[in-house]
Design an enzyme around this catalytic site. Structure first.
Site, short mmCIF file in Angstrom:
data_model
loop_
_atom_site.label_atom_id
_atom_site.label_comp_id
_atom_site.label_asym_id
_atom_site.label_seq_id
_atom_site.Cartn_x
_atom_site.Cartn_y
_atom_site.Cartn_z
N HIS A 208 0.82 -1.20 0.00
CA HIS A 208 0.00 0.00 0.00
C HIS A 208 0.86 1.26 0.00
CE1 HIS A 208 0.44 -0.74 4.42
NE2 HIS A 208 0.46 0.59 4.49
N ASP A 238 0.24 -7.60 0.41
CA ASP A 238 0.67 -6.25 0.78
C ASP A 238 2.19 -6.16 0.85
OD1 ASP A 238 0.68 -3.63 1.53
OD2 ASP A 238 -0.31 -3.92 3.46
N GLY A 319 2.71 5.25 10.94
CA GLY A 319 4.10 5.60 10.76
C GLY A 319 5.01 4.39 10.80
N SER A 321 4.18 1.54 9.17
CA SER A 321 3.79 0.70 8.04
C SER A 321 4.96 0.36 7.13
CB SER A 321 2.71 1.42 7.23
OG SER A 321 2.05 0.54 6.38
N SER A 336 1.63 -4.56 7.73
CA SER A 336 0.53 -4.23 6.83
C SER A 336 -0.41 -3.22 7.47
CB SER A 336 -0.25 -5.49 6.44
OG SER A 336 -1.38 -5.16 5.65
#
Length: 364
Positions: A208, A238, A319, A321, A336
């Site tokens: 993402h 992801d 933050g 991710s 994820s």
């Protein structure tokens, strides 16, 4: 370039989505009397996480329909195998593992997840098989309406107690910020693990994040170019692979522990329930926890449904991710998303690193 969606990664490992979810404990059904079970527990051999993963995976394959999942009991250092019959239990005990005769087989539990996908694909939900309870655990976040919750409960009731439904105080979402920070397209994400792609340096991060921008930098102003997305996959999975713009970039195989030190990474490992793991991210530093479920499905809403994730009780916040989850020197997952924070606790989901490496052809 394929647009299964990719992101990038610099020279450290970080990341995670955050989750705050109430956990419910359910006693695992088993056929043995407590005295027999206590004796077996005493006679079971001590396993390390790695040896438990090796033997558990092998036994599960050998047992076939007689097996019903397994997990690692870190406190007792035991491998616990769920089985559906006594002959399978004897095979498990011969390996020095603890055998628990349970009601639901792996095939039945997987069929239950399929039913949930067909009848209860509600945004703001997740589900995963929990070998400790021998059930499918469904979590509904705060955005799920009464109608959606009723739909979930109806699906659960139709499966004869094989599914549990609980509420989360947070909201499931991927977190595009943080980590050993990388920047692109107005998003801030975390670098996961440095890898090589056909002999050249690259890194893994969340898909993402990779979808948010084709190019990534090491600073918000964009003055420190890092790399370009080669492949990005989100939803369904992801992960993203970002190739460093400078082929001479030093990309050490280590994770930033956010305290001035690093953890060397020498291998990738499959997650197992009960595995002790650590997450590193620039927003919240490092957090430790345990793998609680495998092959989890998370419905982030807006049609973004991700399958095959690792479920944990590790906390994280926006933050983190794309950052790294690891166990010792083994890379395990990429952050994820989830819900919650590191004050009240949470539950976070990770993309398995082994799947990302296999799909992209990259190597640690």
């Amino acid at each position: 370039m394929s647009h299964r969606r990719v992101n990038k990664r610099t020279g450290a490992l970080i990341g995670a989505g955050a989750v705050a979810i109430a956990a419910a404990a359910t006693l695992l059904p088993h056929a043995n009397a407590s005295g027999a079970k206590d004796k077996q527990d005493q006679e079971a051999r001590a396993y390390t996480q790695r040896s438990a993963a090796r033997v558990g995976t092998s036994l599960a394959a050998d047992l076939g329909g007689g097996g019903a999942g397994w997990f690692y009991d870190g406190e007792k250092r035991q491998l616990v195998m769920n089985v559906t019959d006594e002959s399978s239990a004897e095979r498990v005990r011969a390996e020095g593992a603890v055998a628990r005769v349970v009601e639901n087989s792996t095939a039945e539990l997987k069929a239950a997840t399929g039913t949930l996908s067909d009848k209860a694909a509600v945004p703001g939900t997740s589900w995963a098989i929990d070998p400790k309870t021998n059930k499918v655990s469904v979590i509904a976040d705060r955005t799920v309406t009464r109608g959606g919750l009723a739909q979930l409960n109806a699906a659960a009731e139709s499966m004869d107690g094989m599914v549990t439904v609980k509420r989360s105080a947070g909201e499931f979402k991927p977190f595009a910020e943080g980590g050993d920070a990388i920047f692109g397209g107005g998003s801030r994400c975390s670098l996961g693990f440095n890898v090589t792609l056909q002999g050249e340096p690259a890194f893994l991060t969340a898909g993402h994040c990779g979808n948010a921008s084709q190019t990534w930098t090491g600073d918000q102003a964009g003055a420190e170019p890092l790399g370009t997305v080669v492949e990005s996959v989100f939803p369904e999975s992801d992960f993203a692979l970002v190739k460093y713009d400078d082929p001479a970039t030093e990309a050490p195989s280590s994770v930033d522990l956010q305290n001035g030190s690093q953890q060397e990474i020498t291998q990738a490992a499959e997650a197992s329930v009960g595995m002790q793991v650590t997450r590193s991210g620039s927003t919240t530093g490092t957090s430790e926890g345990t793998v609680t479920g495998l092959d989890a499905t998370v419905n982030y809403g807006n049609g973004d449904i991700v399958n095959g994730l690792i479920q944990t009780d590790v906390c994280a916040e926006p933050g983190d991710s794309g950052g790294a989850m690891f166990s010792g020197d083994a890379a395990v997952g990429l952050t994820s998303g989830g819900s919650g924070d590191c004050t009240s606790g949470g539950e976070t989901f990770f993309q398995p690193v082994t799947d990302a490496l296999s799909a992209t052809g990259a190597e640690l």
